[in-house]
Design a protein around this motif. Structure first.
Motif, PDB file in Angstrom:
ATOM      1  N   CYS A  24     101.500  39.768  28.844  1.00 39.85           N
ATOM      2  CA  CYS A  24     102.247  40.827  28.747  1.00 39.85           C
ATOM      3  C   CYS A  24     100.713  41.339  27.927  1.00 39.85           C
ATOM      4  O   CYS A  24     100.116  42.765  27.198  1.00 39.85           O
ATOM      5  CB  CYS A  24     103.130  41.104  27.677  1.00 39.85           C
ATOM      6  N   GLY A  25      99.997  40.585  26.658  1.00 43.21           N
ATOM      7  CA  GLY A  25      99.095  40.626  25.677  1.00 43.21           C
ATOM      8  C   GLY A  25      97.644  41.513  26.720  1.00 43.21           C
ATOM      9  O   GLY A  25      97.124  41.542  26.029  1.00 43.21           O
ATOM     10  N   LEU A  26      97.252  40.599  28.115  1.00 47.74           N
ATOM     11  CA  LEU A  26      96.041  40.449  28.460  1.00 47.74           C
ATOM     12  C   LEU A  26      96.329  41.837  29.667  1.00 47.74           C
ATOM     13  O   LEU A  26      95.074  42.389  29.205  1.00 47.74           O
ATOM     14  CB  LEU A  26      96.012  39.686  30.069  1.00 47.74           C
ATOM     15  N   LEU A  27      97.402  42.391  29.986  1.00 52.85           N
ATOM     16  CA  LEU A  27      97.668  43.458  30.164  1.00 52.85           C
ATOM     17  C   LEU A  27      97.375  44.706  28.530  1.00 52.85           C
ATOM     18  O   LEU A  27      96.488  46.015  29.372  1.00 52.85           O
ATOM     19  CB  LEU A  27      99.516  44.161  30.644  1.00 52.85           C
ATOM     20  N   LEU A  28      97.789  44.775  27.337  1.00 55.15           N
ATOM     21  CA  LEU A  28      97.491  45.539  26.499  1.00 55.15           C
ATOM     22  C   LEU A  28      95.700  45.658  26.537  1.00 55.15           C
ATOM     23  O   LEU A  28      95.889  46.350  26.312  1.00 55.15           O
ATOM     24  CB  LEU A  28      98.041  45.168  25.484  1.00 55.15           C
ATOM     25  N   TRP A  29      94.904  44.549  26.292  1.00 56.23           N
ATOM     26  CA  TRP A  29      93.719  44.877  26.178  1.00 56.23           C
ATOM     27  C   TRP A  29      92.838  44.858  27.630  1.00 56.23           C
ATOM     28  O   TRP A  29      91.732  45.752  27.126  1.00 56.23           O
ATOM     29  CB  TRP A  29      93.590  42.418  25.967  1.00 56.23           C
TER      30      TRP A  29
END
Length: 304
Positions: A24-29
């Protein structure tokens, strides 16, 4: 069963949880770095159904920060509470600990209710309407599942409303049973008795002790074989309270009556367990429950 007792599932769940948060963090970034070039009219140039135009409006900042806060909260929660396999969390929280805290709180609130019974003997409480009302609720919540709501038991579960007691029916004996529990063991005795015919003869002798229907000839042949049973049940077959050995002369059968049931008992034996209630009930609750159970088979002292 090894699938449920090994550490595989702990690591499996922990791995999925961590991968989910990181993804989820990677997708947001990734999405935050991607820029869509807008045209002069602030559209992306995509048109559907001839006139449905996609505007180039970025996701609101507060929405993005909510997403970030959710990720941070998830990571913090997993650090504070158990959620990563066998990791117990920094706060040391457990479901068992929370349950015990609630039980302790409830017991503290109920202590004044039981205080008036501290100086009373079980026989006195058995004649006290308030004590018996509490005892009945304790019995329904903790004992009725096995002994039945009327306390008359069923096959394999003793009847508490009669005068037949494996370990004694005095108040102190009942209290010990409730407090510590009991484990009753009848070992397989076929090898000690002899041949299958010897077992059958012994079965008829056991039936004869209580005056139950039996073959008198087989019973006479089985009498000498009863010596293998006398160590627990006594030569007269009246049982032994110290061992929890049943009285075989009273025509009360805990695990079934008749030739087939008794033969199976001699051949296979039986193990029964009454679980200890000491970790589940307080001493005051056990005392009131003892009086209630004692009153079931001593109706003269119980409220009418």
């Amino acid at each position: 069963m090894s699938d449920f007792t090994s550490n595989f599932w702990s690591f499996y769940v922990a791995g999925i949880t961590i991968i989910g948060i990181v993804a989820c963090g990677l997708l947001l970034w990734i999405t935050s770095r991607k820029k869509v070039e807008a045209t002069a009219d602030n559209t992306t140039g995509h048109v559907w159904d001839e006139d449905l135009t996609e505007m180039n409006n970025p996701m609101p900042r507060w929405w993005m920060w909510l997403f970030i806060i959710t990720l941070v909260f998830g990571a913090g929660y997993l650090a504070a509470y158990p959620g990563l396999g066998t990791f117990k969390g920094k706060l040391g929280w457990t479901q068992l600990g929370e349950y015990q805290a609630e039980v302790d709180k409830a017991n503290a609130e109920l202590q004044p209710l039981y205080a008036r019974f501290e100086a009373m003997q079980p026989q006195e409480m058995a004649a006290d309407t308030a004590a018996m009302a509490i005892g009945e609720r304790l019995f329904m919540n903790n004992c009725a599942q096995c002994h039945g709501s009327d306390a008359r038991g069923s096959k394999g579960f003793p009847n508490l409303a009669d005068g037949d007691w494996l370990h004694g029916g005095a108040p102190d004996q009942i209290q010990k049973t409730i407090h510590d529990g009991r484990i009753g063991v009848m070992p397989p005795m076929a090898a000690a008795v002899g041949s299958p015919e010897d077992v059958r003869n012994l079965t008829h002798y056991v039936l004869s002790l209580s005056g139950s229907p039996h073959d008198s000839l087989k019973a006479s042949l089985g009498k000498s074989k009863f010596t293998a049973c006398a160590a627990c049940h006594g030569m007269d077959g009246k049982g032994n309270v110290a061992l929890g050995a049943p009285n075989l002369t009273d025509d009360i059968w805990l695990h079934g009556w008749g030739e087939a049931a008794i033969t199976a008992m001699i051949n296979n034996g039986k193990t029964n367990e009454m679980p200890a209630q000491t970790g589940k009930l307080t001493d005051a609750q056990i005392k009131v429950l003892t009086a209630y159970v004692w009153g079931l088979s001593n109706k003269a002292g119980a409220p009418r």
